[in-house]
Write an enzyme that holds these catalytic residues in place. Structure first.
Site, PDB file in Angstrom:
ATOM      1  N   VAL B  79       0.635  -1.444  -5.243  1.00 33.03           N
ATOM      2  CA  VAL B  79      -0.108  -1.852  -4.051  1.00 33.03           C
ATOM      3  C   VAL B  79       0.862  -2.471  -3.056  1.00 33.03           C
ATOM      4  CG1 VAL B  79      -2.021  -3.255  -3.227  1.00 33.03           C
ATOM      5  CG2 VAL B  79      -2.082  -2.356  -5.525  1.00 33.03           C
ATOM      6  N   CYS B  80       0.807  -2.024  -1.804  1.00 28.50           N
ATOM      7  CA  CYS B  80       1.694  -2.592  -0.781  1.00 28.50           C
ATOM      8  C   CYS B  80       1.323  -4.049  -0.522  1.00 28.50           C
ATOM      9  CB  CYS B  80       1.578  -1.799   0.512  1.00 28.50           C
ATOM     10  SG  CYS B  80       2.399  -2.598   1.891  1.00 28.50           S
ATOM     11  N   ILE B  81       2.309  -4.918  -0.588  1.00 31.90           N
ATOM     12  CA  ILE B  81       2.037  -6.354  -0.481  1.00 31.90           C
ATOM     13  C   ILE B  81       1.541  -6.756   0.908  1.00 31.90           C
ATOM     14  CG2 ILE B  81       4.460  -6.960   0.020  1.00 31.90           C
ATOM     15  CD1 ILE B  81       3.925  -9.520  -1.694  1.00 31.90           C
ATOM     16  N   SER B  84      -1.997  -5.413   1.413  1.00 35.34           N
ATOM     17  CA  SER B  84      -3.011  -6.050   0.574  1.00 35.34           C
ATOM     18  C   SER B  84      -3.243  -7.505   0.967  1.00 35.34           C
ATOM     19  CB  SER B  84      -2.646  -5.926  -0.907  1.00 35.34           C
ATOM     20  OG  SER B  84      -1.391  -6.479  -1.166  1.00 35.34           O
TER      21      SER B  84
END
Lengths: 132, 152
Positions: B79-81, B84
């Site tokens: 998941v892209c930080i 997200s």
């Protein structure tokens, strides 16, 4: 304005080239901003990036965006700085400009106008195309 | 020859068919002995990584299905930080760093930077296959030997 950095028409995709295609408008969607973010990171990872604005995406490039009329951060400052992050190929589709009656004088200076068939070439010649 | 796929899911779990299409693709690909290397979630797609999603029991359980697929076929859910955090998907570490009262990330997902996606783009070969029905004509819809796919 002269056209530059247009990839050659080769049969094999250019390794290390990513085309980021932005077709969504600047303020109602976050897609364009997140697309530019990916473009910046790809450039930082030594990829050659074609950043292409089509359809409503071309409104990202309007050069008269005004801080006073919008609460959030504007997009044009980041886009003006792209060349300092190794993204020198920023394109806008001429058919989209015609569709929305936008002249090149209304757009950021660093952008090159290309046709839809040119953009097709970019996509074909790139290792990958990601759409936002 | 079996291929190894890196998949980008960028469409919303509730407002697009992206996740359902990606999951069906993974079912089909693994049935044909292809490998899934990584599934990367960007943009609205990161919302599927919330551990607070409650869907009615008779509906398809997207988050659970991703966890199940990932453990069955041994691939990572990344998941892209940045994407997200701006949507309220926060890991334990990020939560304590930002002084928040709790975390929301489903533990089966791992938080990574966009650099992971950029590196995957650099490493995978050939064209992408795009499952965006509204894609402009200038986008190639189909190509052979692809290894990177975006589900928008």
């Amino acid at each position: 304005m002269t056209l530059h950095n247009i990839p050659q028409n080769t049969e094999q995709p250019n390794e290390g080239t990513v085309t980021i295609l932005i077709n969504s408008p600047p303020f109602s969607h976050i897609d364009g901003k997140e697309g530019v973010d990916l473009a910046l990171v790809c450039a930082a990872f030594d990829q050659t990036v074609n950043l292409v604005f089509v359809d409503e995406g071309i409104f990202h490039l309007i050069n008269t965006q005004d801080d006073d009329s919008f609460l959030d951060k504007l997009h044009d400052k980041q886009l003006k700085a792209l060349e300092y992050y190794d993204i020198s190929s920023v394109f806008v589709e001429s058919e989209s400009m015609e569709k929305y009656s936008i002249n090149q004088s209304s757009l950021l200076e660093t952008v090159d106008v290309v046709s839809q068939s040119d953009i097709k070439q970019f996509c074909n010649n790139s290792q990958h195309t990601v759409i936002f | 020859m079996p291929a190894s796929f890196t998949i980008l899911v960028s469409g919303s779990p509730t407002q697009s068919q992206a996740h359902l299409s990606a999951i069906r693709f993974i079912h089909a690909a693994t049935r044909m002995k292809h490998k899934i290397k990584t599934v990367f979630f960007y943009q609205e797609a990161v919302l599927v990584a919330s551990r607070f999603n409650i869907r009615p029991a008779d509906e398809f359980q997207l988050t659970q299905e991703w966890l199940h697929l990932a453990s069955q076929h041994q691939f990572e859910l990344q998941v892209c930080i940045a994407a997200s955090n701006r949507r309220g998907i926060v890991s334990t570490e990020e939560s304590s760093q930002s002084g928040l009262s709790g975390d929301t990330l489903e533990p089966g997902f791992c938080v990574t930077g966009l650099g992971q996606l950029a590196a995957a783009l650099a490493k995978t070969s050939k064209k992408d296959l795009n499952f965006n029905l509204e894609a402009p004509q200038s986008t190639p819809q189909l190509a052979t030997n692809f290894q990177f796919i975006q589900f928008k």
